[in-house]
Design a protein around this motif. Structure first.
Motif, PDB file in Angstrom:
ATOM      1  N   ALA A  55       0.820  -1.209   0.000  1.00  0.00           N
ATOM      2  CA  ALA A  55       0.000   0.000   0.000  1.00  0.00           C
ATOM      3  C   ALA A  55       0.857   1.263   0.000  1.00  0.00           C
ATOM      4  O   ALA A  55       0.588   2.215  -0.745  1.00  0.00           O
ATOM      5  CB  ALA A  55      -0.947  -0.008   1.199  1.00  0.00           C
ATOM      6  N   VAL A  56       1.905   1.279   0.832  1.00  0.00           N
ATOM      7  CA  VAL A  56       2.790   2.443   0.886  1.00  0.00           C
ATOM      8  C   VAL A  56       3.530   2.591  -0.444  1.00  0.00           C
ATOM      9  O   VAL A  56       3.629   3.700  -0.995  1.00  0.00           O
ATOM     10  CB  VAL A  56       3.774   2.339   2.077  1.00  0.00           C
ATOM     11  N   THR A 110       2.547   1.615  -3.337  1.00  0.00           N
ATOM     12  CA  THR A 110       1.587   2.057  -4.357  1.00  0.00           C
ATOM     13  C   THR A 110       1.381   3.564  -4.308  1.00  0.00           C
ATOM     14  O   THR A 110       1.382   4.234  -5.345  1.00  0.00           O
ATOM     15  CB  THR A 110       0.240   1.318  -4.192  1.00  0.00           C
ATOM     16  N   VAL A 111       1.216   4.106  -3.110  1.00  0.00           N
ATOM     17  CA  VAL A 111       1.068   5.573  -2.976  1.00  0.00           C
ATOM     18  C   VAL A 111       2.296   6.265  -3.550  1.00  0.00           C
ATOM     19  O   VAL A 111       2.176   7.233  -4.317  1.00  0.00           O
ATOM     20  CB  VAL A 111       0.841   5.984  -1.504  1.00  0.00           C
ATOM     21  N   GLU A 135       2.321   6.088  -7.347  1.00  0.00           N
ATOM     22  CA  GLU A 135       1.334   7.008  -7.927  1.00  0.00           C
ATOM     23  C   GLU A 135       1.817   8.457  -7.881  1.00  0.00           C
ATOM     24  O   GLU A 135       1.384   9.278  -8.686  1.00  0.00           O
ATOM     25  CB  GLU A 135       0.001   6.873  -7.193  1.00  0.00           C
ATOM     26  N   ARG A 162      -1.358  12.054   1.248  1.00  0.00           N
ATOM     27  CA  ARG A 162      -1.758  10.744   0.720  1.00  0.00           C
ATOM     28  C   ARG A 162      -1.271   9.611   1.610  1.00  0.00           C
ATOM     29  O   ARG A 162      -1.985   8.632   1.839  1.00  0.00           O
ATOM     30  CB  ARG A 162      -1.265  10.582  -0.706  1.00  0.00           C
ATOM     31  N   LEU A 163      -0.042   9.732   2.128  1.00  0.00           N
ATOM     32  CA  LEU A 163       0.469   8.713   3.039  1.00  0.00           C
ATOM     33  C   LEU A 163      -0.303   8.701   4.362  1.00  0.00           C
ATOM     34  O   LEU A 163      -0.591   7.631   4.908  1.00  0.00           O
ATOM     35  CB  LEU A 163       1.962   8.906   3.296  1.00  0.00           C
ATOM     36  N   ALA A 184      -3.441   9.557   4.803  1.00  0.00           N
ATOM     37  CA  ALA A 184      -4.737   8.940   4.519  1.00  0.00           C
ATOM     38  C   ALA A 184      -4.610   7.421   4.397  1.00  0.00           C
ATOM     39  O   ALA A 184      -5.456   6.670   4.908  1.00  0.00           O
ATOM     40  CB  ALA A 184      -5.335   9.534   3.248  1.00  0.00           C
ATOM     41  N   GLU A 185      -3.555   6.968   3.744  1.00  0.00           N
ATOM     42  CA  GLU A 185      -3.344   5.523   3.594  1.00  0.00           C
ATOM     43  C   GLU A 185      -3.060   4.889   4.952  1.00  0.00           C
ATOM     44  O   GLU A 185      -3.530   3.780   5.244  1.00  0.00           O
ATOM     45  CB  GLU A 185      -2.212   5.241   2.605  1.00  0.00           C
ATOM     46  N   ARG A 221      -6.281   4.405   6.708  1.00  0.00           N
ATOM     47  CA  ARG A 221      -7.016   3.288   6.123  1.00  0.00           C
ATOM     48  C   ARG A 221      -6.456   1.955   6.618  1.00  0.00           C
ATOM     49  O   ARG A 221      -7.208   1.016   6.908  1.00  0.00           O
ATOM     50  CB  ARG A 221      -6.946   3.351   4.593  1.00  0.00           C
ATOM     51  N   LEU A 222      -5.127   1.880   6.752  1.00  0.00           N
ATOM     52  CA  LEU A 222      -4.461   0.649   7.175  1.00  0.00           C
ATOM     53  C   LEU A 222      -4.436   0.474   8.696  1.00  0.00           C
ATOM     54  O   LEU A 222      -4.137  -0.606   9.188  1.00  0.00           O
ATOM     55  CB  LEU A 222      -3.013   0.634   6.670  1.00  0.00           C
TER      56      LEU A 222
END
Length: 91
Positions: free
Chosen positions: A18-19, A21-22, A25, A65-66, A68-69, A72-73
């Motif tokens: 997930a990290v 991927t951010v 992106e 973004r990190l 927020a991720e 979520r995690l």
């Protein structure tokens, strides 16, 4: 821009992906990565050195973004500019 990214929380599947991927992106590159699971409580701890392309995504955008991720995690993700990190840890 070089940055230090730290992730801390309960271990679970998909945190690294997930990290990464951010960062992908945001067109950032992971230069170095170290992770471990601490103790019997399986606390996940990861530190990354990454290079941001601020023409694609600003430091603040990557940070948002990190964060927020991380929410979520269910982990805490912090990012610091490498120069600030080094200055804070000099004696």
């Amino acid at each position: 821009m070089k940055c230090v990214i730290s992730v801390l929380g309960a271990d679970r599947t998909g945190i690294v992906a997930a990290v990464a991927t951010v960062l992908t992106e945001c067109d950032a590159n992971i230069d170095d990565i170290n992770q471990t699971i601490l103790g019997e409580n399986e606390i996940f701890c990861m530190t990354m050195l990454a290079t941001l392309d601020i023409a694609t995504a600003s430091f603040e955008e990557v940070q948002d973004r990190l964060t927020a991720e991380g929410e979520r995690l269910g982990v805490q993700i912090t990012i610091q500019r490498e120069d600030v990190f080094r200055f804070m840890h000099e004696i």
